[in-house]
Design a protein around this motif. Structure first.
Motif, PDB file in Angstrom:
ATOM      1  N   CYS A  40     -22.234   9.859 -17.716  1.00 26.45           N
ATOM      2  CA  CYS A  40     -20.816   9.581 -17.484  1.00 26.45           C
ATOM      3  C   CYS A  40     -20.233   8.751 -18.616  1.00 26.45           C
ATOM      4  O   CYS A  40     -19.091   8.930 -19.004  1.00 26.45           O
ATOM      5  CB  CYS A  40     -20.616   8.882 -16.133  1.00 26.45           C
ATOM      6  SG  CYS A  40     -21.258   7.208 -16.063  1.00 26.45           S
ATOM      7  N   HIS A 177     -17.344  -0.134 -17.666  1.00 27.68           N
ATOM      8  CA  HIS A 177     -17.580   0.876 -16.619  1.00 27.68           C
ATOM      9  C   HIS A 177     -19.069   0.911 -16.248  1.00 27.68           C
ATOM     10  O   HIS A 177     -19.420   0.955 -15.059  1.00 27.68           O
ATOM     11  CB  HIS A 177     -17.097   2.241 -17.132  1.00 27.68           C
ATOM     12  CG  HIS A 177     -17.439   3.412 -16.262  1.00 27.68           C
ATOM     13  ND1 HIS A 177     -16.524   3.993 -15.395  1.00 27.68           N
ATOM     14  CD2 HIS A 177     -18.580   4.129 -16.125  1.00 27.68           C
ATOM     15  CE1 HIS A 177     -17.108   5.003 -14.758  1.00 27.68           C
ATOM     16  NE2 HIS A 177     -18.355   5.123 -15.192  1.00 27.68           N
ATOM     17  N   GLU A 178     -19.949   0.853 -17.240  1.00 27.48           N
ATOM     18  CA  GLU A 178     -21.390   0.872 -16.947  1.00 27.48           C
ATOM     19  C   GLU A 178     -21.817  -0.410 -16.225  1.00 27.48           C
ATOM     20  O   GLU A 178     -22.644  -0.366 -15.314  1.00 27.48           O
ATOM     21  CB  GLU A 178     -22.206   1.058 -18.233  1.00 27.48           C
ATOM     22  CG  GLU A 178     -21.927   2.346 -19.005  1.00 27.48           C
ATOM     23  CD  GLU A 178     -22.054   3.619 -18.163  1.00 27.48           C
ATOM     24  OE1 GLU A 178     -22.827   3.631 -17.199  1.00 27.48           O
ATOM     25  OE2 GLU A 178     -21.344   4.598 -18.460  1.00 27.48           O
ATOM     26  N   HIS A 181     -21.183  -0.049 -12.672  1.00 24.48           N
ATOM     27  CA  HIS A 181     -22.255   0.614 -11.915  1.00 24.48           C
ATOM     28  C   HIS A 181     -23.344  -0.390 -11.510  1.00 24.48           C
ATOM     29  O   HIS A 181     -23.940  -0.284 -10.445  1.00 24.48           O
ATOM     30  CB  HIS A 181     -22.879   1.740 -12.742  1.00 24.48           C
ATOM     31  CG  HIS A 181     -22.023   2.984 -12.808  1.00 24.48           C
ATOM     32  ND1 HIS A 181     -21.438   3.551 -11.693  1.00 24.48           N
ATOM     33  CD2 HIS A 181     -21.671   3.775 -13.856  1.00 24.48           C
ATOM     34  CE1 HIS A 181     -20.752   4.631 -12.059  1.00 24.48           C
ATOM     35  NE2 HIS A 181     -20.868   4.782 -13.361  1.00 24.48           N
ATOM     36  N   GLU A 212     -17.769   6.859  -9.277  1.00 23.61           N
ATOM     37  CA  GLU A 212     -17.209   6.814 -10.631  1.00 23.61           C
ATOM     38  C   GLU A 212     -15.851   6.113 -10.654  1.00 23.61           C
ATOM     39  O   GLU A 212     -15.566   5.305 -11.530  1.00 23.61           O
ATOM     40  CB  GLU A 212     -17.078   8.223 -11.211  1.00 23.61           C
ATOM     41  CG  GLU A 212     -18.412   8.881 -11.540  1.00 23.61           C
ATOM     42  CD  GLU A 212     -19.249   8.052 -12.508  1.00 23.61           C
ATOM     43  OE1 GLU A 212     -18.682   7.485 -13.461  1.00 23.61           O
ATOM     44  OE2 GLU A 212     -20.466   7.955 -12.292  1.00 23.61           O
TER      45      GLU A 212
HETATM   46 ZN   LIG Z   1     -20.003   6.257 -14.535  1.00 22.65          ZN
END
Ligand SMILES: [Zn+2]
Length: 294
Positions: A40, A177-178, A181, A212
């Motif tokens: 992603c 973004h990572e 997660h 996501e």
């Molecule tokens: Zn992602």
């Protein structure tokens, strides 16, 4: 973006010069159009850059067949700089470490007592993670099994070499973004989602989309903090919002040349959804406002 040049993060594991698999020539999983199977983070980055620089970075994926696209990084002999020597990527290492630390400072504040650090593993070409072999071609990704973010700087090197320096905010956004997660893992959300997916396979995709979008929202929460700390430069936020708007499965499908949009196969969410959730995180600055599962 403003960042602390020369900053060294204690949470960066620099594996760029280790032999732990980096010269192994492993088959890279291919998509139907011949590009590498991207994580992603990789897709996100290419879309953000395509939007910011108004060029189709996905064309890199098509440059295969010996053309030296991102999917087939040229083998290179890279050795650690001699003691006292200059690491040509020193600034880049410092930048990603700074963005990582700024992100984790925030999550320690917001999730006091609960948050535990993720590590950022820098590798080159290929490196074994607990989630399988990390590949330069897959772009950045997060592995919940070892709770680490994996990043190959040569992914960016290749982009810089071909297109000039890619935007620093785009890179920060993808890293945030990572880390998002990782926050999902710390909060137990990832585990709950995996259980729900196992019990209800028909909702598998929908739940992946929610994961996501939540990571986008959490990246937005960080962007808000960065803005309040005056780390962002004029245009960065707008760039982020436009970037999020351009990063959706509908766009991915259009750009990947399939010529049609099939919402059933979305695993990242539509461009509009992504922009909305990034904005939600950015305007509220509140992770509790990031309930994409409701
Ligand atoms: Zn992602």
């Amino acid at each position: 973006m403003r960042w602390r040049k020369g900053h060294r993060s204690a949470n960066v594991e620099d594996r760029r010069f280790e032999s732990g698999g980096r010269r192994m020539r492993l088959p890279i999983p291919r998509t139907r159009r011949g590009g590498a199977q991207m994580g992603c983070g990789g897709i996100l980055l290419l879309l953000v850059l395509s939007m910011v620089f108004k060029q189709d970075f996905f064309s890199l994926l098509d440059a295969g067949g010996g053309g030296g696209g991102i999917s087939t990084p040229a083998p290179r002999e890279q050795t650690a700089p001699a003691p006292g020597g200059v690491d040509p990527e020193a600034d880049h290492v410092s930048f990603v470490g700074d963005v990582l630390d700024r992100n984790q400072d925030l999550w320690h504040q917001l999730l006091a007592g609960k948050y535990r650090d993720t590590k950022l593993v820098l590798f080159r070409d290929a490196y074994p993670s607990a989630c399988g072999m990390g590949q330069a071609a897959s772009g950045p990704f997060y592995c919940p099994a070892d709770e680490k973010v994996y990043l190959d700087l040569s992914f960016y090197d290749e982009l810089s070499r071909r297109f000039g320096a890619p935007g620093d905010f785009a890179q920060a956004y993808v890293l945030a973004h990572e880390v998002g997660h990782h926050v999902q893992t710390v909060l137990g959300i990832s585990r709950q989602v995996r259980q729900a997916q196992a019990q209800n396979p028909r909702q598998k995709n929908q739940l992946s989309v929610a994961m996501e979008l939540q990571a986008d929202c959490l990246a937005g929460v960080w962007a808000r903090t960065a803005d309040e700390m005056q780390l962002l430069e004029p245009g960065d936020v707008e760039e982020g919002l436009r970037a999020a708007a351009s990063v959706g499965d509908d766009r991915i499908q259009q750009m990947s040349g399939r010529g049609y949009v099939n919402p059933e196969s979305f695993t990242h969410g539509s461009a509009q959804q992504r922009a909305e959730w990034f904005k939600q995180g950015y305007t509220t600055g509140d992770p509790d406002a990031c309930d994409t599962f409701g």
